[in-house]
Design a protein around this motif. Structure first.
Motif, PDB file in Angstrom:
ATOM      1  N   ASP A  58       0.825  -1.200   0.000  1.00  0.00           N
ATOM      2  CA  ASP A  58       0.000   0.000   0.000  1.00  0.00           C
ATOM      3  C   ASP A  58       0.866   1.259   0.000  1.00  0.00           C
ATOM      4  OD1 ASP A  58      -1.945   1.867   0.145  1.00  0.00           O
ATOM      5  OD2 ASP A  58      -2.806   1.210   2.035  1.00  0.00           O
ATOM      6  N   PHE A  59       1.212   1.714  -1.220  1.00  0.00           N
ATOM      7  CA  PHE A  59       2.047   2.902  -1.349  1.00  0.00           C
ATOM      8  C   PHE A  59       1.282   4.179  -1.021  1.00  0.00           C
ATOM      9  CE2 PHE A  59       4.338  -0.214  -3.856  1.00  0.00           C
ATOM     10  CZ  PHE A  59       5.650   0.017  -3.481  1.00  0.00           C
ATOM     11  N   SER A  60      -0.047   4.074  -0.857  1.00  0.00           N
ATOM     12  CA  SER A  60      -0.825   5.257  -0.486  1.00  0.00           C
ATOM     13  C   SER A  60      -0.702   5.558   1.006  1.00  0.00           C
ATOM     14  CB  SER A  60      -2.293   5.070  -0.872  1.00  0.00           C
ATOM     15  OG  SER A  60      -2.869   3.994  -0.159  1.00  0.00           O
ATOM     16  N   HIS A  61      -0.040   4.665   1.759  1.00  0.00           N
ATOM     17  CA  HIS A  61       0.245   4.908   3.176  1.00  0.00           C
ATOM     18  C   HIS A  61       1.744   4.712   3.392  1.00  0.00           C
ATOM     19  CE1 HIS A  61      -4.107   4.170   3.310  1.00  0.00           C
ATOM     20  NE2 HIS A  61      -4.098   4.953   4.377  1.00  0.00           N
ATOM     21  N   PRO A  62       2.542   5.678   2.943  1.00  0.00           N
ATOM     22  CA  PRO A  62       4.002   5.500   2.924  1.00  0.00           C
ATOM     23  C   PRO A  62       4.640   5.629   4.291  1.00  0.00           C
ATOM     24  CG  PRO A  62       3.421   7.697   2.187  1.00  0.00           C
ATOM     25  CD  PRO A  62       2.126   6.953   2.373  1.00  0.00           C
ATOM     26  N   SER A  63       5.825   5.067   4.392  1.00  0.00           N
ATOM     27  CA  SER A  63       6.647   5.240   5.582  1.00  0.00           C
ATOM     28  C   SER A  63       8.092   5.370   5.125  1.00  0.00           C
ATOM     29  CB  SER A  63       6.509   4.038   6.522  1.00  0.00           C
ATOM     30  OG  SER A  63       7.140   2.893   5.965  1.00  0.00           O
ATOM     31  N   SER A  64       8.954   5.831   6.029  1.00  0.00           N
ATOM     32  CA  SER A  64      10.356   6.021   5.666  1.00  0.00           C
ATOM     33  C   SER A  64      11.066   4.690   5.435  1.00  0.00           C
ATOM     34  CB  SER A  64      11.083   6.809   6.760  1.00  0.00           C
ATOM     35  OG  SER A  64      11.003   6.121   8.005  1.00  0.00           O
ATOM     36  N   GLU A  65      10.507   3.596   5.964  1.00  0.00           N
ATOM     37  CA  GLU A  65      11.132   2.290   5.791  1.00  0.00           C
ATOM     38  C   GLU A  65      10.622   1.547   4.569  1.00  0.00           C
ATOM     39  OE1 GLU A  65       9.644   3.158   8.749  1.00  0.00           O
ATOM     40  OE2 GLU A  65      11.524   3.815   9.661  1.00  0.00           O
ATOM     41  N   MET A  66       9.585   2.035   3.934  1.00  0.00           N
ATOM     42  CA  MET A  66       8.980   1.329   2.806  1.00  0.00           C
ATOM     43  C   MET A  66       9.916   1.336   1.603  1.00  0.00           C
ATOM     44  SD  MET A  66       5.365   2.156   0.877  1.00  0.00           S
ATOM     45  CE  MET A  66       4.369   1.631   2.271  1.00  0.00           C
ATOM     46  N   PRO A  67      10.266   0.168   1.057  1.00  0.00           N
ATOM     47  CA  PRO A  67      11.093   0.150  -0.154  1.00  0.00           C
ATOM     48  C   PRO A  67      10.313   0.720  -1.332  1.00  0.00           C
ATOM     49  CG  PRO A  67      10.302  -2.053   0.370  1.00  0.00           C
ATOM     50  CD  PRO A  67       9.921  -1.182   1.521  1.00  0.00           C
ATOM     51  N   LEU A  68      10.977   1.513  -2.130  1.00  0.00           N
ATOM     52  CA  LEU A  68      10.302   2.226  -3.218  1.00  0.00           C
ATOM     53  C   LEU A  68      10.913   1.816  -4.553  1.00  0.00           C
ATOM     54  CD1 LEU A  68       8.103   4.381  -3.602  1.00  0.00           C
ATOM     55  CD2 LEU A  68       9.901   6.113  -3.535  1.00  0.00           C
ATOM     56  N   ARG A  86       5.422   4.618  -7.454  1.00  0.00           N
ATOM     57  CA  ARG A  86       6.197   5.749  -6.928  1.00  0.00           C
ATOM     58  C   ARG A  86       5.344   7.014  -6.881  1.00  0.00           C
ATOM     59  NH1 ARG A  86      10.135   4.863  -9.955  1.00  0.00           N
ATOM     60  NH2 ARG A  86      10.355   6.674 -11.302  1.00  0.00           N
ATOM     61  N   ALA A  87       4.531   7.233  -7.907  1.00  0.00           N
ATOM     62  CA  ALA A  87       3.669   8.414  -7.915  1.00  0.00           C
ATOM     63  C   ALA A  87       2.636   8.337  -6.789  1.00  0.00           C
ATOM     64  CB  ALA A  87       2.964   8.543  -9.269  1.00  0.00           C
ATOM     65  N   ALA A  88       2.091   7.140  -6.536  1.00  0.00           N
ATOM     66  CA  ALA A  88       1.140   6.981  -5.438  1.00  0.00           C
ATOM     67  C   ALA A  88       1.807   7.264  -4.093  1.00  0.00           C
ATOM     68  CB  ALA A  88       0.555   5.567  -5.461  1.00  0.00           C
ATOM     69  N   TYR A  89       3.044   6.818  -3.932  1.00  0.00           N
ATOM     70  CA  TYR A  89       3.797   7.027  -2.693  1.00  0.00           C
ATOM     71  C   TYR A  89       4.007   8.521  -2.432  1.00  0.00           C
ATOM     72  CZ  TYR A  89       7.886   6.804   0.463  1.00  0.00           C
ATOM     73  OH  TYR A  89       8.775   6.964   1.498  1.00  0.00           O
ATOM     74  N   TYR A  90       4.542   9.228  -3.427  1.00  0.00           N
ATOM     75  CA  TYR A  90       4.844  10.642  -3.224  1.00  0.00           C
ATOM     76  C   TYR A  90       3.582  11.500  -3.150  1.00  0.00           C
ATOM     77  CZ  TYR A  90       9.829   9.881  -3.630  1.00  0.00           C
ATOM     78  OH  TYR A  90      11.110   9.462  -3.396  1.00  0.00           O
ATOM     79  N   ARG A  91       2.536  11.084  -3.868  1.00  0.00           N
ATOM     80  CA  ARG A  91       1.294  11.847  -3.783  1.00  0.00           C
ATOM     81  C   ARG A  91       0.739  11.804  -2.359  1.00  0.00           C
ATOM     82  NH1 ARG A  91      -3.324  12.131  -2.733  1.00  0.00           N
ATOM     83  NH2 ARG A  91      -4.912  13.399  -3.754  1.00  0.00           N
ATOM     84  N   ALA A  92       0.857  10.638  -1.704  1.00  0.00           N
ATOM     85  CA  ALA A  92       0.373  10.509  -0.331  1.00  0.00           C
ATOM     86  C   ALA A  92       1.186  11.325   0.659  1.00  0.00           C
ATOM     87  CB  ALA A  92       0.387   9.035   0.079  1.00  0.00           C
ATOM     88  N   LEU A  93       2.386  11.736   0.279  1.00  0.00           N
ATOM     89  CA  LEU A  93       3.249  12.515   1.160  1.00  0.00           C
ATOM     90  C   LEU A  93       3.092  14.025   0.993  1.00  0.00           C
ATOM     91  CD1 LEU A  93       6.618  10.515   0.965  1.00  0.00           C
ATOM     92  CD2 LEU A  93       5.106  10.724   2.950  1.00  0.00           C
ATOM     93  N   LEU A  94       2.307  14.458   0.005  1.00  0.00           N
ATOM     94  CA  LEU A  94       2.173  15.897  -0.234  1.00  0.00           C
ATOM     95  C   LEU A  94       1.553  16.589   0.984  1.00  0.00           C
ATOM     96  CD1 LEU A  94       0.903  16.008  -3.933  1.00  0.00           C
ATOM     97  CD2 LEU A  94       3.163  16.696  -3.100  1.00  0.00           C
ATOM     98  N   PRO A  95       2.168  17.648   1.480  1.00  0.00           N
ATOM     99  CA  PRO A  95       1.594  18.376   2.619  1.00  0.00           C
ATOM    100  C   PRO A  95       0.455  19.277   2.165  1.00  0.00           C
ATOM    101  CG  PRO A  95       3.583  19.474   1.874  1.00  0.00           C
ATOM    102  CD  PRO A  95       3.458  18.220   1.036  1.00  0.00           C
ATOM    103  N   LYS A  96      -0.390  19.689   3.076  1.00  0.00           N
ATOM    104  CA  LYS A  96      -1.475  20.602   2.741  1.00  0.00           C
ATOM    105  C   LYS A  96      -0.885  21.918   2.223  1.00  0.00           C
ATOM    106  CE  LYS A  96      -4.936  18.016   4.010  1.00  0.00           C
ATOM    107  NZ  LYS A  96      -5.902  17.485   3.010  1.00  0.00           N
ATOM    108  N   GLY A 130       3.912  20.957  -5.929  1.00  0.00           N
ATOM    109  CA  GLY A 130       3.784  19.572  -5.503  1.00  0.00           C
ATOM    110  C   GLY A 130       3.525  18.626  -6.656  1.00  0.00           C
ATOM    111  N   ILE A 131       2.603  19.005  -7.537  1.00  0.00           N
ATOM    112  CA  ILE A 131       2.289  18.159  -8.690  1.00  0.00           C
ATOM    113  C   ILE A 131       3.497  18.027  -9.617  1.00  0.00           C
ATOM    114  CG2 ILE A 131       0.995  18.181 -10.870  1.00  0.00           C
ATOM    115  CD1 ILE A 131      -0.599  16.960  -8.660  1.00  0.00           C
ATOM    116  N   LEU A 132       4.170  19.145  -9.905  1.00  0.00           N
ATOM    117  CA  LEU A 132       5.324  19.077 -10.795  1.00  0.00           C
ATOM    118  C   LEU A 132       6.475  18.299 -10.174  1.00  0.00           C
ATOM    119  CD1 LEU A 132       5.413  22.635 -12.440  1.00  0.00           C
ATOM    120  CD2 LEU A 132       4.818  20.448 -13.523  1.00  0.00           C
ATOM    121  N   ALA A 133       6.602  18.340  -8.845  1.00  0.00           N
ATOM    122  CA  ALA A 133       7.652  17.569  -8.191  1.00  0.00           C
ATOM    123  C   ALA A 133       7.461  16.071  -8.450  1.00  0.00           C
ATOM    124  CB  ALA A 133       7.673  17.856  -6.695  1.00  0.00           C
ATOM    125  N   ILE A 134       6.212  15.604  -8.364  1.00  0.00           N
ATOM    126  CA  ILE A 134       5.940  14.188  -8.618  1.00  0.00           C
ATOM    127  C   ILE A 134       6.136  13.875 -10.099  1.00  0.00           C
ATOM    128  CG2 ILE A 134       4.198  12.379  -8.544  1.00  0.00           C
ATOM    129  CD1 ILE A 134       2.973  13.805  -6.152  1.00  0.00           C
TER     130      ILE A 134
END
Length: 334
Positions: A203-213, A225-235, A245-249
């Motif tokens: 579940d890359f939509s709930h990322p953690s620092s230990e999750m292999p990417l 990878r896009a799902a992982y980083y999208r879930a990390l976007l701050p408000k 944020g979108i361009l970063a992903i």
């Protein structure tokens, strides 16, 4: 003429950020083995369309779809024969991506036919939101088209200013629709239901620092990878942060320009877009240019009878808001 090679894997990606409480924004990468000759084009209401015409030649001999554009739009055209990406005045946006498994099925002349290059434009012309797009699909048939020796085996991602989303694919001749705000990331093969199944394996939509990417540029790795980083976007605090944020992903899942991936059927990223559907602004980044440019659709007259207008983004002098740089066309494309 065509959009995609039979052996290609390609690498386009679409990202939707529809739950940030500030604006609905989306982005995409366009990956291709050559320039798609992108032109940013303003298309007013009231344009007469023939869904069977390619460069003045009919490729839908019997019962081509014909319509008059109900809404004005901003399109990034592809080879001058269709729309690969765009936004209309109602806040509906769409993106055409490659899908090797696309099969539009045999021609059914009882339904008006639209060649695949105009599939997205047909929806931008006639629909105000995703639900209207889906209803329109009952009335027409999409027909394959070729450009530059490649066949347009494509699927569509759609989103609207209300945050709704849909992925449209033709598999074994039948339209398959994934409809819902939860469908936020899209790449290429395999089909979307298979992509979703792969995503569930971890579940890359709930990322953690230990999750292999996964770090490759194939479609599956980019999807995860896009799902992982999208879930990390701050408000975000403002539009600038949403687009950043979108361009970063999009940059994270891009294929570096000039990288030797062609032997794998994966091509360099030609350009990236980001769209603010809430405020009708369209951002464009050519990967061979250091500048991000944007267009404010509200600054244009979209009334019937207004001229179509265009801007070639392949210009190093362009930067920032380029709305005033557009020039009128003698004739609207397609």
């Amino acid at each position: 003429m065509t959009f995609a090679g039979s052996l290609a894997v390609l690498a386009c990606t679409r990202i939707l950020w529809n739950d940030n409480d500030l604006a609905v924004v989306s982005g995409r990468t366009m990956d291709w083995p050559e320039s798609t000759e992108p032109i940013l084009t303003i298309l007013p209401r009231g344009l007469q369309r023939d869904g069977g015409l390619v460069a003045g030649h009919s490729i839908v001999a019997e019962n081509p779809a014909k319509w008059t554009s109900k809404y004005g739009s901003l399109a990034t055209t592809v080879y001058g024969i269709g729309t690969a990406d765009g936004l209309n005045e109602k806040g509906l946006a769409g993106h055409m991506l490659y899908l090797r498994k696309t099969d539009f099925g045999p021609r059914d002349a009882s339904k008006p036919g639209i060649h695949a290059g105009l599939w997205l434009q047909y929806l931008l012309d006639n629909a105000a939101d995703v639900k209207e797009c889906l209803a329109l699909m009952d009335d027409v048939q999409i027909v394959t088209v070729e450009a530059h020796g490649r066949e347009a085996t494509v699927h569509l991602a759609l989103e609207d200013a209300g945050g709704d989303s849909a992925i449209l694919e033709f598999v074994d001749g039948k339209l398959v629709v994934h409809h819902g705000a939860q469908y936020q990331v899209m790449t290429n093969d395999p089909t979307y239901d298979e992509q979703l199944a792969l995503l569930k394996q971890q579940d890359f939509s709930h990322p953690s620092s230990e999750m292999p990417l996964p770090g490759n540029v194939n479609a599956t790795d980019r999807f995860q990878r896009a799902a992982y980083y999208r879930a990390l976007l701050p408000k975000p605090q403002n539009e600038r942060e949403t687009i950043a944020g979108i361009l970063a992903i999009a940059r994270n899942v891009s294929v570096p320009f000039g990288a030797p991936y062609r032997d794998f059927g994966i091509y360099n990223t030609e350009y990236r877009t980001a769209i603010n559907l809430t405020n009708l602004r369209y951002f464009f980044e050519l990967t061979t240019s250091p500048n991000v440019i944007w267009v404010d659709l509200k600054k244009f007259s979209l009334a019937a009878g207004s001229p179509a207008m265009a801007l070639d983004p392949d210009n190093l002098d362009l930067s920032g808001d380029v709305s005033a740089k557009f020039q009128p066309l003698e004739k609207a494309p397609f």
